[in-house]
Write a protein that holds these residues in place. Structure first.
Motif, PDB file in Angstrom:
ATOM      1  N   VAL A   1       0.848  -1.198   0.000  1.00  0.00           N
ATOM      2  CA  VAL A   1       0.000   0.000   0.000  1.00  0.00           C
ATOM      3  C   VAL A   1       0.885   1.249   0.000  1.00  0.00           C
ATOM      4  O   VAL A   1       0.656   2.198  -0.757  1.00  0.00           O
ATOM      5  CB  VAL A   1      -0.945  -0.002   1.237  1.00  0.00           C
ATOM      6  CG1 VAL A   1      -1.686   1.323   1.368  1.00  0.00           C
ATOM      7  CG2 VAL A   1      -1.932  -1.166   1.150  1.00  0.00           C
ATOM      8  N   ALA A   2       1.937   1.226   0.839  1.00  0.00           N
ATOM      9  CA  ALA A   2       2.821   2.394   0.939  1.00  0.00           C
ATOM     10  C   ALA A   2       3.580   2.619  -0.368  1.00  0.00           C
ATOM     11  O   ALA A   2       3.723   3.758  -0.825  1.00  0.00           O
ATOM     12  CB  ALA A   2       3.804   2.205   2.095  1.00  0.00           C
ATOM     13  N   ALA A   3       4.060   1.542  -0.977  1.00  0.00           N
ATOM     14  CA  ALA A   3       4.866   1.696  -2.206  1.00  0.00           C
ATOM     15  C   ALA A   3       4.035   2.316  -3.330  1.00  0.00           C
ATOM     16  O   ALA A   3       4.515   3.195  -4.049  1.00  0.00           O
ATOM     17  CB  ALA A   3       5.435   0.351  -2.639  1.00  0.00           C
ATOM     18  N   VAL A   4       2.779   1.891  -3.476  1.00  0.00           N
ATOM     19  CA  VAL A   4       2.014   2.413  -4.614  1.00  0.00           C
ATOM     20  C   VAL A   4       1.299   3.727  -4.297  1.00  0.00           C
ATOM     21  O   VAL A   4       0.742   4.351  -5.192  1.00  0.00           O
ATOM     22  CB  VAL A   4       1.035   1.367  -5.216  1.00  0.00           C
ATOM     23  CG1 VAL A   4       1.777   0.162  -5.718  1.00  0.00           C
ATOM     24  CG2 VAL A   4      -0.052   0.980  -4.246  1.00  0.00           C
ATOM     25  N   ALA A   5       1.333   4.133  -3.023  1.00  0.00           N
ATOM     26  CA  ALA A   5       0.753   5.442  -2.687  1.00  0.00           C
ATOM     27  C   ALA A   5       1.668   6.576  -3.142  1.00  0.00           C
ATOM     28  O   ALA A   5       1.308   7.738  -3.062  1.00  0.00           O
ATOM     29  CB  ALA A   5       0.507   5.544  -1.186  1.00  0.00           C
ATOM     30  N   ASP A   6       2.853   6.230  -3.604  1.00  0.00           N
ATOM     31  CA  ASP A   6       3.856   7.220  -3.994  1.00  0.00           C
ATOM     32  C   ASP A   6       4.343   6.842  -5.397  1.00  0.00           C
ATOM     33  O   ASP A   6       4.944   5.785  -5.595  1.00  0.00           O
ATOM     34  CB  ASP A   6       4.981   7.153  -2.945  1.00  0.00           C
ATOM     35  CG  ASP A   6       6.192   7.977  -3.293  1.00  0.00           C
ATOM     36  OD1 ASP A   6       6.443   8.233  -4.477  1.00  0.00           O
ATOM     37  OD2 ASP A   6       6.925   8.348  -2.359  1.00  0.00           O
ATOM     38  N   LYS A   7       4.051   7.724  -6.367  1.00  0.00           N
ATOM     39  CA  LYS A   7       4.330   7.356  -7.766  1.00  0.00           C
ATOM     40  C   LYS A   7       5.828   7.171  -8.031  1.00  0.00           C
ATOM     41  O   LYS A   7       6.206   6.358  -8.879  1.00  0.00           O
ATOM     42  CB  LYS A   7       3.739   8.400  -8.713  1.00  0.00           C
ATOM     43  CG  LYS A   7       2.192   8.336  -8.758  1.00  0.00           C
ATOM     44  CD  LYS A   7       1.631   9.325  -9.761  1.00  0.00           C
ATOM     45  CE  LYS A   7       0.176   9.677  -9.510  1.00  0.00           C
ATOM     46  NZ  LYS A   7      -0.790   8.635  -9.784  1.00  0.00           N
ATOM     47  N   LEU A   8       6.686   7.908  -7.306  1.00  0.00           N
ATOM     48  CA  LEU A   8       8.129   7.728  -7.503  1.00  0.00           C
ATOM     49  C   LEU A   8       8.581   6.391  -6.905  1.00  0.00           C
ATOM     50  O   LEU A   8       9.304   5.620  -7.556  1.00  0.00           O
ATOM     51  CB  LEU A   8       8.909   8.878  -6.851  1.00  0.00           C
ATOM     52  CG  LEU A   8      10.424   8.721  -6.928  1.00  0.00           C
ATOM     53  CD1 LEU A   8      10.927   8.868  -8.361  1.00  0.00           C
ATOM     54  CD2 LEU A   8      11.138   9.725  -6.021  1.00  0.00           C
ATOM     55  N   HIS A   9       8.117   6.117  -5.684  1.00  0.00           N
ATOM     56  CA  HIS A   9       8.471   4.860  -5.015  1.00  0.00           C
ATOM     57  C   HIS A   9       8.065   3.659  -5.897  1.00  0.00           C
ATOM     58  O   HIS A   9       8.835   2.718  -6.100  1.00  0.00           O
ATOM     59  CB  HIS A   9       7.757   4.816  -3.658  1.00  0.00           C
ATOM     60  CG  HIS A   9       8.207   3.718  -2.752  1.00  0.00           C
ATOM     61  ND1 HIS A   9       7.853   3.656  -1.439  1.00  0.00           N
ATOM     62  CD2 HIS A   9       8.976   2.623  -2.970  1.00  0.00           C
ATOM     63  CE1 HIS A   9       8.378   2.586  -0.886  1.00  0.00           C
ATOM     64  NE2 HIS A   9       9.067   1.938  -1.804  1.00  0.00           N
ATOM     65  N   THR A  10       6.860   3.724  -6.458  1.00  0.00           N
ATOM     66  CA  THR A  10       6.387   2.642  -7.341  1.00  0.00           C
ATOM     67  C   THR A  10       7.391   2.422  -8.472  1.00  0.00           C
ATOM     68  O   THR A  10       7.803   1.293  -8.753  1.00  0.00           O
ATOM     69  CB  THR A  10       5.033   3.041  -7.992  1.00  0.00           C
ATOM     70  OG1 THR A  10       4.131   3.447  -6.988  1.00  0.00           O
ATOM     71  CG2 THR A  10       4.438   1.895  -8.785  1.00  0.00           C
TER      72      THR A  10
END
Ligand SMILES: Nc1ncnc2c1ncn2[C@@H]1O[C@H](COP(=O)(O)OP(=O)(O)O)[C@@H](O)[C@H]1O
Ligand SMILES: [Mg+2]
Length: 333
Positions: A101-110
């Motif tokens: 959830v955390a990774a895809v809540a942030d477009k750069l992290h994704t």
């Protein structure tokens, strides 16, 4: 089956996410499931997780559910992630887990995670303030897409036509002392302007694929902005991309957006709590049923492995006591 939906706010209106909660409740009632909706702000959590009370909702001790389905998407707070981690550690099936959830809540992290496995992505830049417009022009060209890191439903996505416009826009967004802006700059994929693909994945299976098209001349195809959808047969290439995205990001449930490209597709983003109002309408699918079937299937398998019809907490302790360092079925990330 006992299910908790994590969602903040009312669910009897038409705001983003409310239709989906209603559908989960409706389908759960048909099946005789005990489905409750809680917001993370109602929770208290206790460590160590020993004894019967480790979770309170509105200060009342709670029996743990079998399954929790977070529906907060990019709005997930630290508390929301903490609740997910706690329930997962207590042996509850969590769809999706906190890290995903955390990774895809942030477009750069994704994109950083997807880059590790050479997934096809539009070139994207994030960096210091003031923004180096010359670097962006050299690397990405114009027009260039500007996206807020935590945007959703197309609301944080803009097209900047030229360097002057980008200088003005980023200047407006910048405050004294800013280290960076909460946006990424992305190559504009012209062949995909005004249309894209939404692939809905549940438990390593593509449930439906919808082509979305803008109806107002915008380059953004989101249904929530008035776009229309069309059910399209999923090709092996689309399927592989969507399933790879879910595998790499550890997503059990996802809406994967693909952009058309000259020779195939590029990944636009992944959503951990995807809306499905448009998908149900245009693709004639029943998403809550697919998700409940998947959850029931996971629980059934879990019960077989650790033997006996036990509560999630005792399931976890039983596995721990028997020397298992992890419950393999649900993964460990
Ligand atoms: N790089 C791009 N090139 C062309 N169109 C894009 C690009 N990125 C996004 N879009 C369009 O804008 C829409 C919204 O972008 P997206 O990154 O999915 O943000 P959101 O999370 O707000 O949905 C996409 O569905 C797509 O139609
Ligand atoms: Mg999107």
């Amino acid at each position: 089956m006992k299910v908790w939906l994590l969602f903040e706010g009312p669910y009897d209106g038409d705001k983003p996410g409310q239709y989906e909660i209603r559908r989960f409740l409706e389908e759960g009632a048909k099946r005789g499931y005990d489905v409750k909706v809680f917001g993370p702000s109602q929770f208290d959590l206790k460590c160590p997780m020993i004894g019967s009370n480790t979770v309170w909702v509105d200060s009342q001790p709670q029996q743990l559910p079998d399954v929790v389905i977070p529906r907060m998407g990019v709005g997930t707070t630290y508390l929301g992630l903490a609740v997910l981690r706690h329930l997962r550690r207590a042996g509850v099936v969590v769809l999706n887990r906190a890290a995903a959830v955390a990774a895809v809540a942030d477009k750069l992290h994704t994109f950083q995670v997807l880059s590790l496995e050479d997934m096809p992505l539009p070139k994207t830049i994030f960096g210091k303030c003031p923004v180096d417009v010359d670097l962006i022009e050299k690397e990405l060209g114009f027009p260039v897409v500007v996206k807020t890191l935590k945007g959703t439903q197309g609301s944080g996505v803009y097209l900047s036509e030229n360097p002057e416009n980008l200088r003005d826009m980023t200047g407006l967004l910048t405050n004294d002392g800013d280290e960076s802006l909460p946006v990424v700059f992305q190559e504009f994929i012209k062949v995909s302007a005004g249309r894209d693909l939404r692939v809905f994945v549940v438990g390593k299976k593509c449930v439906a694929c919808m082509e979305r098209s803008a109806t107002d001349g915008s380059f953004k195809a989101n249904i929530s902005r008035g776009g229309v959808g069309k059910n399209v047969p999923i090709t092996p290439e689309m399927e592989k991309l969507a399933l790879d995205v879910c595998r790499i990001l550890d997503l059990e449930i996802a809406g994967v957006d693909l952009l058309y490209n000259d020779n195939g597709y590029l990944i636009c983003e992944a959503n951990s709590a995807p809306d499905f109002k448009g998908l149900e309408k245009f693709c004639n699918v029943d998403i809550p049923s697919v998700i409940y079937d998947h959850a029931a299937n996971l629980l059934g398998v879990a019960k077989l492995e650790v033997s006996g019809n036990v509560t999630p907490f005792s399931r976890w302790s039983k596995a721990a006591k028997s020397g298992l360092s992890k419950i393999k079925l649900f993964g460990t990330r």
